[in-house]
Design a protein around this motif. Structure first.
Motif, mmCIF file in Angstrom:
data_model
loop_
_atom_site.group_PDB
_atom_site.id
_atom_site.type_symbol
_atom_site.label_atom_id
_atom_site.label_comp_id
_atom_site.label_asym_id
_atom_site.label_seq_id
_atom_site.Cartn_x
_atom_site.Cartn_y
_atom_site.Cartn_z
ATOM 1 N N GLY A 193 0.707 -1.160 -0.029
ATOM 2 C CA GLY A 193 0.125 -0.016 -0.032
ATOM 3 C C GLY A 193 0.919 1.417 0.055
ATOM 4 N N GLU A 194 1.896 1.247 0.500
ATOM 5 C CA GLU A 194 2.823 2.436 0.410
ATOM 6 C C GLU A 194 3.368 2.971 -1.030
ATOM 7 N N ASN A 195 3.370 1.850 -1.923
ATOM 8 C CA ASN A 195 3.665 2.115 -3.376
ATOM 9 C C ASN A 195 5.117 2.885 -3.335
ATOM 10 N N LEU A 196 6.175 2.137 -2.736
ATOM 11 C CA LEU A 196 7.515 2.833 -2.910
ATOM 12 C C LEU A 196 8.181 2.746 -4.249
ATOM 13 N N CYS A 197 8.190 1.850 -4.920
ATOM 14 C CA CYS A 197 8.590 1.782 -6.128
ATOM 15 C C CYS A 197 7.968 2.771 -6.889
#
Length: 331
Positions: A204-208
């Motif tokens: 859920g953090e969508n770091l990429c």
């Protein structure tokens, strides 16, 4: 005793020169100082020496200190040497100062000898000798017995003490009124549920998508390492990627799922150490492999006990039948 204030003498014929000594004041109060000026005019290349007494100008006139010594170019191949001294006397009287000598080659020039009058200091002319005053006691107060720092800063010390007392009183009342509830211990999730929850939060953090691939793979591998530690007792947090793979290969429960972990660790090392940004498809594949590894090594659920295998309690146990007996006597 003499001291030299100019350059070394040259063994050559000395040109015409002049030496002059003057005082700022010819009258001096005993113990005071007055400047003495020495002026020498010579040829620029004469190379003469000026000899001044080292410590005294005469028997009762001392040289206090040297003020300055400089040379001025007068032009026409002539220069002027200026020497300023401070002289002092502690004996009253009239004194003729010793001359200053200038030596150039075989010629010696002697300066003039100014006269200095030293006046005595005025003293008390009373002939009566007064005795010392008797020792008298002084009135003492409470502050006289306190340290100086307390007397000087007593206001600030009082303010600090009042603030400290007020703070302590408020804290004690707060402790009495506050109701401290025991902190409820957060339930510890099983290793599988904890890993799945952490992976879901990481997704859920969508770091990429934010360009934070290195942090993404660091978090992903930490989740897996922690899972291996809790699930299989493998201290993966302190192991290298090769050591982790060897430990998985040696464990029968993880041997089949080792390639998935190998794919995740290889991609993570590639990103963290080679500093190359992977493709979005590679990030998705690594995450899916991590999630699949956790799912493959999920503990097998124990079957719930059935009615046949469950122990019977007193409520379900069938009632025993017995033949009733009659207490009625026979007819």
């Amino acid at each position: 005793m003499m001291m030299t204030l100019c350059g070394a003498a040259q063994a050559a014929a000395a040109p015409a020169a002049s030496v002059k000594v003057s005082l700022d004041s010819a009258v001096l109060l005993m113990g005071n100082v007055t400047p003495l000026h020495i002026e020498v005019i010579e040829e620029a290349n004469a190379g003469g020496d000026v000899f001044v007494p080292a410590d005294t100008m005469c028997a009762n006139v001392e040289i206090h200190s040297l003020l300055r010594s400089d040379t001025t170019d007068l032009g026409n191949n002539r220069r002027q040497i200026n020497i300023d001294l401070l002289i002092q006397s502690f004996d009253s009287g009239v004194y003729r100062l010793n001359p200053v000598r200038y030596i150039a080659g075989n010629e010696t020039i002697v300066s003039n000898q100014p006269v200095l009058k030293v006046n005595p200091c005025l003293v008390d002319s009373l002939e009566t000798i007064h005795d010392f005053a008797d020792v008298s006691d002084v009135d003492r107060h409470f502050a006289d017995y306190l340290p100086d720092v307390v007397v000087k800063y007593w206001v600030w010390i009082l303010v600090v003490l009042l603030l400290a007392a007020g703070g302590w009183f408020a804290w004690m009342r707060y402790k009495k009124r506050a109701v401290v509830e025991p902190e409820k211990a957060k339930p510890v999730l099983p290793p599988y549920e904890e890993a799945i929850e952490a992976l879901s939060a990481l997704r859920g953090e969508n770091l990429c998508q934010k360009g934070m691939e290195k942090e993404f793979y660091t978090r992903l591998t930490d989740i897996l390492r922690h899972y291996l530690d809790r699930r299989f007792g493998i201290n993966a947090m302190e192991m290298t990627s090769t050591q982790i793979l060897d430990a998985l290969h040696a464990n029968p429960d993880t041997k089949l799922s080792q390639p998935k972990m190998q794919q995740v660790l290889a991609m993570a090392d590639f990103v963290k150490f080679a500093k190359v940004r992977p493709l979005p498809a590679d990030n998705t594949a690594a995450f899916n492999s991590a999630e699949a590894f956790v799912e493959d090594t999920r503990p097998v659920a124990q079957p719930e006990p059935t009615d046949e295998t469950a122990p019977q309690d007193e409520t379900t146990r069938p009632a025993e039948t017995s033949t009733p007996t009659s207490n009625t006597p026979k007819q």
